[in-house]
Design an enzyme around this catalytic site. Structure first.
Site, PDB file in Angstrom:
ATOM      1  N   CYS A   1       2.664  -1.877 -17.979  1.00  0.00           N
ATOM      2  CA  CYS A   1       3.445  -1.535 -16.908  1.00  0.00           C
ATOM      3  C   CYS A   1       4.800  -2.479 -16.754  1.00  0.00           C
ATOM      4  CB  CYS A   1       2.963  -1.625 -15.515  1.00  0.00           C
ATOM      5  SG  CYS A   1       1.651  -0.354 -15.312  1.00  0.00           S
TER       6      CYS A   1
ATOM      7  N   GLY B   1       0.766  -1.276  -0.067  1.00  0.00           N
ATOM      8  CA  GLY B   1      -0.016   0.171  -0.123  1.00  0.00           C
ATOM      9  C   GLY B   1       0.735   1.159  -0.180  1.00  0.00           C
TER      10      GLY B   1
ATOM     11  N   SER C   1      -3.140  -0.194  -5.495  1.00  0.00           N
ATOM     12  CA  SER C   1      -2.245  -0.445  -4.447  1.00  0.00           C
ATOM     13  C   SER C   1      -2.743  -0.314  -2.879  1.00  0.00           C
ATOM     14  CB  SER C   1      -1.018   0.593  -4.739  1.00  0.00           C
ATOM     15  OG  SER C   1      -0.233   0.583  -3.397  1.00  0.00           O
TER      16      SER C   1
ATOM     17  N   GLU D   1       8.722   9.683 -14.599  1.00  0.00           N
ATOM     18  CA  GLU D   1       8.445   8.436 -14.346  1.00  0.00           C
ATOM     19  C   GLU D   1       8.683   7.532 -15.466  1.00  0.00           C
ATOM     20  OE1 GLU D   1       6.094   7.227 -11.470  1.00  0.00           O
ATOM     21  OE2 GLU D   1       7.331   8.570 -10.537  1.00  0.00           O
TER      22      GLU D   1
ATOM     23  N   GLY E   1      -2.588   7.384  -4.566  1.00  0.00           N
ATOM     24  CA  GLY E   1      -2.916   7.864  -6.012  1.00  0.00           C
ATOM     25  C   GLY E   1      -3.064   6.821  -7.076  1.00  0.00           C
ATOM     26  N   ASN E   2      -2.484   5.422  -6.637  1.00  0.00           N
ATOM     27  CA  ASN E   2      -2.660   4.187  -7.507  1.00  0.00           C
ATOM     28  C   ASN E   2      -3.752   3.440  -6.467  1.00  0.00           C
ATOM     29  OD1 ASN E   2      -2.324   1.581  -8.033  1.00  0.00           O
ATOM     30  ND2 ASN E   2      -0.279   1.324  -7.983  1.00  0.00           N
ATOM     31  N   VAL E   3      -4.949   3.483  -7.327  1.00  0.00           N
ATOM     32  CA  VAL E   3      -6.126   2.679  -6.575  1.00  0.00           C
ATOM     33  C   VAL E   3      -5.762   1.256  -5.994  1.00  0.00           C
ATOM     34  CG1 VAL E   3      -8.601   2.301  -6.603  1.00  0.00           C
ATOM     35  CG2 VAL E   3      -7.712   4.246  -7.544  1.00  0.00           C
TER      36      VAL E   3
ATOM     37  N   ARG F   1       2.738  12.920 -10.837  1.00  0.00           N
ATOM     38  CA  ARG F   1       4.214  12.198 -10.514  1.00  0.00           C
ATOM     39  C   ARG F   1       5.213  12.963 -11.658  1.00  0.00           C
ATOM     40  NH1 ARG F   1       4.224   6.096  -9.390  1.00  0.00           N
ATOM     41  NH2 ARG F   1       2.133   5.855  -7.962  1.00  0.00           N
TER      42      ARG F   1
ATOM     43  N   HIS G   1      -0.424   7.166 -14.113  1.00  0.00           N
ATOM     44  CA  HIS G   1       0.635   7.287 -15.268  1.00  0.00           C
ATOM     45  C   HIS G   1      -0.280   7.577 -16.423  1.00  0.00           C
ATOM     46  CE1 HIS G   1       3.784   4.938 -12.619  1.00  0.00           C
ATOM     47  NE2 HIS G   1       4.238   6.457 -12.715  1.00  0.00           N
TER      48      HIS G   1
ATOM     49  N   SER H   1       1.779   3.180  -2.534  1.00  0.00           N
ATOM     50  CA  SER H   1       1.190   4.342  -3.737  1.00  0.00           C
ATOM     51  C   SER H   1       0.036   5.124  -3.578  1.00  0.00           C
ATOM     52  CB  SER H   1       1.440   3.489  -5.162  1.00  0.00           C
ATOM     53  OG  SER H   1       2.747   3.118  -5.357  1.00  0.00           O
TER      54      SER H   1
HETATM   55  N1  LIG Z   1       3.297   1.586 -13.834  1.00  0.00           N
HETATM   56  C1  LIG Z   1       2.753   0.931 -12.814  1.00  0.00           C
HETATM   57  C2  LIG Z   1       3.501   1.099 -11.360  1.00  0.00           C
HETATM   58  C3  LIG Z   1       2.616   0.505 -10.165  1.00  0.00           C
HETATM   59  C4  LIG Z   1       3.452   0.915  -8.831  1.00  0.00           C
HETATM   60  N2  LIG Z   1       2.778   0.249  -7.651  1.00  0.00           N
HETATM   61  C5  LIG Z   1       3.620   0.096  -6.584  1.00  0.00           C
HETATM   62  O1  LIG Z   1       4.548   0.764  -6.327  1.00  0.00           O
HETATM   63  C6  LIG Z   1       2.720  -0.490  -5.313  1.00  0.00           C
HETATM   64  C7  LIG Z   1       3.657  -1.075  -4.398  1.00  0.00           C
HETATM   65  C8  LIG Z   1       2.872  -1.278  -3.145  1.00  0.00           C
HETATM   66  O2  LIG Z   1       2.064  -0.610  -2.926  1.00  0.00           O
HETATM   67  O3  LIG Z   1       3.136  -2.516  -2.665  1.00  0.00           O
HETATM   68  C9  LIG Z   1       3.462   2.367  -8.583  1.00  0.00           C
HETATM   69  O4  LIG Z   1       2.264   3.018  -8.319  1.00  0.00           O
HETATM   70  O5  LIG Z   1       4.580   3.256  -9.125  1.00  0.00           O
END
Ligand SMILES: NCCC[C@H](NC(=O)CCC(=O)O)C(=O)O
Length: 446
Positions: free
Chosen positions: A370, A22, A30, A176, A26-28, A216, A252, A24
């Protein structure tokens, strides 16, 4: 004189510490899968299966190695002391979030490894690489040095390949990598146009920017990469990601758009100034007309695009058009599945769809695109690289055996402090650099 070229995919081999931390915001995905139990072995085998499926179809497929995790040198730089076991124990007891961040297998997502400009576009006609500083997330910001070493160990010949250091690792120059970079061309060996997508303008606080989730990539970073790579204005277009898309979870550009050849496949909410961006791309694209395949919010709501990762698919040339290699989740979201069914029926550039299972990666917000770094190579360049990383049947079998020998099938947050895990990882990676012929690229090997 136009040289024949291919677009090779260099997939990240998922590392032995793949876990759901968890990290990230902004990355749903994650955030929503935090602390679920990961299966590193299955994750690595899923990634290898995707590579094999594409290699079997004749695509040039390479492998980029995982990184040494947990990364002890970073823990020591943060003041944890003693021998390796003591450093791990200290970090685990005083700040498990830091231990999680230095243990992430996030280097698997090699679309973030670097930005790559093909030699047909660059002033000195070499292939240029700039590892991404990934400064927006601490756990990713520690990747670029080893990524740079791995890329130099693969693309060694300086008469063909130019390697730049990452940009300054600060928010003003957040970079990125290829996830925010798409190249359009008539043929891979022809001069093309490189689309750089950014989330905010760092030196202009008044400019549009997302309000919920972080942007980012900055315009300043994208322009710096274009300068370093020797791209004239004819070969570069800069577009801002729609802040509303970022705030919907598009962290991204490769979550909302993907390009290949003269085709740009994107969602209507992807870009802030869609018309200007398309006009500039059309103006610079030579030898072919831009084929914009635009998906409306009515066909696929942006929430569904983010849930399914429709645009994080790989878009690949086939003898009769283009293949869209989609994650399995695209068949689980009705609007997306319906869209895909009709997509191949209309007389457009995308003529086939194939499903790939990369669920372990998807649960951390990484889809098929990715997991790969695209590198356009003409025939001379292709033969100049370190062939040890090119996926052959023999290498595939060797890596599957290696994964089954060294990877756990379960990993959760508590396991990260296990000193045995660190030993297992180092033993595995030491063997891997031999298998891939990379030499010593890890800190523990130096
Ligand atoms: N291009 C996809 C990248 C995904 C990556 N996820 C992470 O790092 C999640 C890692 C974690 O939460 O265990 C990011 O958000 O950069």
């Amino acid at each position: 004189m136009v040289k024949h070229a291919v677009e090779a995919n260099f997939d990240g081999l998922v590392g032995p510490t793949h876990n759901y931390a968890g990290l990230s915001w902004g990355n749903v995905a994650s955030k929503s899968n935090v602390n679920s139990v990961a299966n590193p072995r299955e994750a690595a085998l899923q990634g290898l299966a995707k590579m094999k499926q594409l290699a079997d179809r004749g695509y040039v497929q390479g492998v980029l190695p995982p990184h040494e995790r947990p990364h002890l040198p970073t823990l020591r730089a943060l003041g944890f002391t003693g021998n390796d076991r003591q450093v791990l124990e200290q970090a685990a007891s005083t700040d498990p979030s830091i231990l999680a961040a230095v243990s992430s297998a996030s280097a698997m997502w090699t679309a973030n490894a670097a930005t790559v400009s093909p030699s047909a576009d660059t002033k000195d006609h070499r292939v240029h690489f700039t590892p991404a500083n990934l400064s927006a997330k601490f756990h990713r910001s520690i990747e670029h040095r080893v990524t740079g070493r791995a890329l130099k160990a693969i693309f060694t010949d300086e008469s063909y390949f130019a390697h730049h250091p990452a940009l300054p690792s600060v928010s003003h120059f957040g970079d990125e990598g290829a996830a925010n970079h798409t190249r359009l061309c008539s043929r891979y060996g022809e001069p093309g146009v490189e689309l750089f997508v950014y989330g905010q303008i760092a030196f202009n606080e008044q400019a549009p920017a997302p309000v919920k989730y972080p942007a980012r990539q900055t315009l300043e970073a994208s322009r710096a990469i274009a300068r370093l790579h020797g791209l004239s204005d004819r070969h570069a277009v800069f577009a801002q990601q729609n802040p509303a898309a970022i705030d919907a979870g598009v962290f991204h550009n490769d979550v909302i758009a993907v390009g290949n050849g003269n085709c740009l496949f994107y969602h209507e909410l992807a870009f802030l100034e869609e018309d200007r961006v398309l006009a500039e791309l059309s103006d610079r694209l030579t030898g072919a007309a831009l084929e914009a395949v635009r998906v409306s919010a009515g066909e696929v709501p942006i929430e569904d695009a983010v849930a399914s990762y429709l645009f994080n698919s790989q878009l690949l040339n086939t003898p009769d058009g283009m293949l869209l290699a989609v994650p399995g989740e695209c068949r689980e979201v009705p609007s997306v599945s319906r869209y895909l069914d009709q997509l191949v029926k209309v007389d457009g550039p995308i003529t086939s769809v194939e499903v790939f299972d990369v669920k372990q990666s998807m649960r951390n917000g990484g889809g098929p695109a990715c997991l790969r770094l695209r590198v356009v190579l003409n025939d001379e360049e292709l033969h100049a690289i370190n062939r040890g990383v090119i996926l052959t049947d023999a290498l595939y079998d060797r890596l599957v055996t290696w994964v089954n020998a060294h990877y756990r099938s379960e990993l959760d947050q508590q396991d990260l402090a296990d000193p045995m895990l660190l030993e297992e990882v180092r033993k595995a990676l030491d063997e891997l650099t031999g298998i891939l012929g990379l030499g010593s690229i890890y800190d523990f090997q130096l």
